[in-house]
Write an enzyme that holds these catalytic residues in place. Structure first.
Site, PDB file in Angstrom:
ATOM      1  CG  ASP A 145     -34.117  10.727  -7.071  1.00  0.00           C
ATOM      2  OD1 ASP A 145     -34.059  10.674  -8.329  1.00  0.00           O
ATOM      3  OD2 ASP A 145     -34.588  11.703  -6.455  1.00  0.00           O
ATOM      4  CD  GLU A 155     -54.106  21.708 -20.264  1.00  0.00           C
ATOM      5  OE1 GLU A 155     -54.143  20.485 -20.395  1.00  0.00           O
ATOM      6  OE2 GLU A 155     -54.242  22.248 -19.139  1.00  0.00           O
ATOM      7  CG  ASP A 192     -32.277  10.237 -11.439  1.00  0.00           C
ATOM      8  OD1 ASP A 192     -32.019  11.241 -10.757  1.00  0.00           O
ATOM      9  OD2 ASP A 192     -32.266   9.065 -10.999  1.00  0.00           O
ATOM     10  CG  ASP A 213     -52.357  22.836 -15.519  1.00  0.00           C
ATOM     11  OD1 ASP A 213     -52.127  21.970 -16.379  1.00  0.00           O
ATOM     12  OD2 ASP A 213     -52.989  22.592 -14.469  1.00  0.00           O
ATOM     13  CG  ASP A 258     -32.375  15.353 -11.240  1.00  0.00           C
ATOM     14  OD1 ASP A 258     -31.737  15.670 -12.252  1.00  0.00           O
ATOM     15  OD2 ASP A 258     -32.063  14.387 -10.497  1.00  0.00           O
TER      16      ASP A 258
HETATM   17  C1  GLC Z   1     -53.557  19.771 -17.078  1.00  0.00           C
HETATM   18  C2  GLC Z   1     -52.281  18.983 -17.051  1.00  0.00           C
HETATM   19  C3  GLC Z   1     -52.542  17.668 -16.406  1.00  0.00           C
HETATM   20  C4  GLC Z   1     -53.020  17.909 -14.998  1.00  0.00           C
HETATM   21  C5  GLC Z   1     -54.232  18.817 -14.976  1.00  0.00           C
HETATM   22  C6  GLC Z   1     -54.509  19.334 -13.603  1.00  0.00           C
HETATM   23  O1  GLC Z   1     -54.517  19.203 -17.896  1.00  0.00           O
HETATM   24  O2  GLC Z   1     -51.757  18.881 -18.342  1.00  0.00           O
HETATM   25  O3  GLC Z   1     -51.414  16.841 -16.403  1.00  0.00           O
HETATM   26  O4  GLC Z   1     -53.350  16.697 -14.394  1.00  0.00           O
HETATM   27  O5  GLC Z   1     -54.029  19.945 -15.784  1.00  0.00           O
HETATM   28  O6  GLC Z   1     -53.535  20.254 -13.202  1.00  0.00           O
END
Ligand code: GLC
Length: 510
Positions: free
Chosen positions: A24, A256, A20, A198, A28
């Site tokens: 705050d 992912e 940070d 994601d 960041d």
């Molecule tokens: C993926 C991310 C996770 C998030 C989910 C929804 O699994 O790694 O952190 O909550 O997607 O976007």
């Protein structure tokens, strides 16, 4: 190097919890920039930044309200540009997180969608009428409860595989596709080296939205969910690949893709699709020699069959920290240190999660400070992911530990004073120095081969480097020059719950 992503180590930065710069209590981009020399010295090849885009924060940034800007709490686009420039100066690649499955409910598209039933933006999402007074089908949210929420204005329901504040986009809508092409170009033009996608297995839903009869208990993998993992995804990823390939310097995608079947997983990394996909079977495997060997063998075979690079990951911002999963305390840490040498000796690309190199355990937080929607949506039945997201300790002590001059957004345990970067640096017995040495010595292109070894142990070579992992309860004798061991007591035997890298006699100098 050609195809840099084939043997890289990427370090995941959960931006809120890394460093940070403005006091705050929330990490960041400027904080990340200030710590880049640490990552260069650690020896990683690049960073993956979790979402820093404008977001109301219902899922800490995985609910994006604007895909082409920086949330003020994390900085500005100028800060982002400065971060990329500095990273490249230090020869670190920068991968950003793209969240295409859903937007924030505060995204202007969704706000327009719920403003009037005939608004064209409604077609960007998945609205359906209910069934028998309830939701349209039996799908559940990964965060607990139904995957549908009633849009009171229209009486229809909208789909969200995660929180209600994360409405799913309809990828069968051409406008959505066009928008994301522009979003990818925006970040590619700013110099990013790649994207982490994601929820990469879920963008397209089966058009009939059929019931899926979820297994009980829910598994960490999505293989059973016949409503997602649709064939259209492969065509989409081919188009993204050719979009990115038009840029110089080998831009990369890592999906992912949360599938347990590695053969199915590997279909996403065929030569013209994504370069990489996370292989979560290694992460979800218990500390067992036969289990780990089986996972490694299946992964290597499935990825080799399509000419793809295998990937290895043991921690991220969604799972319990490794030493805790491996039993906690001294035993958990011993095993996690051994697993580090296994991870970094395997062929392919490895991912580390911030704090993994410090051997941090999961933090048992008081309920009152928990923030994860999983905790709230399951009414505490699942504690959620805050315990692996506690800011990391850099130096000194409470409350800020060099992470912040203010109050960290989650409290950092007092015991982490001994685990801070400053405390571990130059201590040869520390986990940080183990990672640093392993990253420096790690094999990159050397061929992989299994070796015969005692039950309960793993042995394989990468060229003249032999990696030994002892998961049995007996000492494992070995010959050769010890290069690195997870247990300082290793000499010519390897104690239980330990790993070593040994140079095999009679081969060429490394
Ligand atoms: C993926 C991310 C996770 C998030 C989910 C929804 O699994 O790694 O952190 O909550 O997607 O976007």
């Amino acid at each position: 190097m050609a195809e840099w992503w084939r043997s890289a180590v990427l370090y995941q930065i959960y931006v809120r919890s890394f460093a940070d710069s403005d006091g705050d209590g929330v990490g960041d981009l400027e904080g990340v920039r200030s710590r880049l020399p640490y990552l260069r010295d650690l020896g990683v090849d690049g960073i993956w930044l979790t979402p820093f885009y404008p977001s109301p924060g219902a899922d800490h940034g995985y609910d994006v309200a604007n895909y082409v800007d920086v949330d003020p709490q994390f900085g500005t686009l100028a800060d982002f540009d400065a971060l990329v420039a500095d990273a490249h100066e230090l020869e670190l690649r920068v991968v950003v997180d793209i969240v295409p499955n859903h937007t924030s409910n505060e995204h202007p598209w969704f706000q327009a969608a719920i403003s009037a039933p005939d608004h064209p933006d409604r077609a960007r999402y998945i609205f359906r009428s209910g069934r028998d007074g309830g939701p349209p089908n039996d799908w559940t949210s990964a965060f607990g409860g139904s995957a549908w929420t009633l849009d009171e204005g229209s009486g229809d329901w909208y789909l969200h595989l995660f929180a209600p504040e994360q409405p799913d986009l309809d990828w069968h809508n051409a406008a959505v596709r066009g928008d994301f092409d522009e979003i990818l170009r925006f970040w590619l033009d700013r110099g990013v080296d790649g994207f982490r996608i994601d929820v990469g297995q879920a963008l397209y839903k089966a058009p009939d939205l059929h019931d899926v009869h979820e297994p009980e208990p829910r598994t960490p993998y999505a293989d059973w969910h016949t409503g997602i993992n649709q064939p259209e995804l492969h065509e989409l990823y081919r188009s993204w690949r050719s979009l990115a390939d038009a840029y110089p310097d080998e831009r990369m995608f890592v999906g992912e893709i949360v599938l347990g079947d590695q053969v199915e997983l590997a279909t996403y990394v065929r030569p013209d699709e994504l370069q990489l996909a996370f292989n979560f079977t290694f992460l979800f495997q218990d500390w067992s020699a036969t289990g780990l060997r089986g996972t490694i063998e299946r992964t290597l075979a499935a990825f080799a069959a399509v000419g793809a690079t295998p990937t290895w990951v043991l921690e991220n911002h969604d799972v319990t920290r490794l030493p805790t999963r491996y039993g906690g305390g001294e035993q958990g840490l011993r095993r996690a240190r051994a697993a580090a040498l296994l991870l970094l000796a395997l062929p392919g690309t490895a991912f580390l999660y911030e704090g993994q190199e410090l051997g941090l355990e999961e933090v048992d937080l008081p309920d009152a400070v928990r923030q994860d929607p999983i905790f709230y949506r399951t009414k505490g039945e699942r504690v959620g992911r805050d315990g692996c997201r506690v800011p990391i300790p850099w130096e000194s002590g409470p409350p800020g530990f060099g992470f912040t001059t203010g109050r960290p957004w989650l409290p950092i345990p007092a015991e982490w004073k001994e685990l801070s970067v400053a405390a571990q640096t130059r201590d040869p017995a520390s986990t940080l120095e183990l990672y640093r040495s392993a990253l420096a010595l790690r094999p990159r292109d050397e061929p992989f081969a299994w070796r015969e070894t005692a039950p309960g142990t793993l042995a394989f070579t990468r060229g003249d480097l032999l990696c030994l992992v002892n998961i049995s309860d007996r000492e494992l004798p070995f010959e050769g020059e010890l290069l690195l061991a997870s247990d300082p007591a290793a000499g010519d035997v390897l104690p239980p719950d330990a790993a070593a890298w040994v140079r095999i006699a009679g081969r060429s100098e490394r």
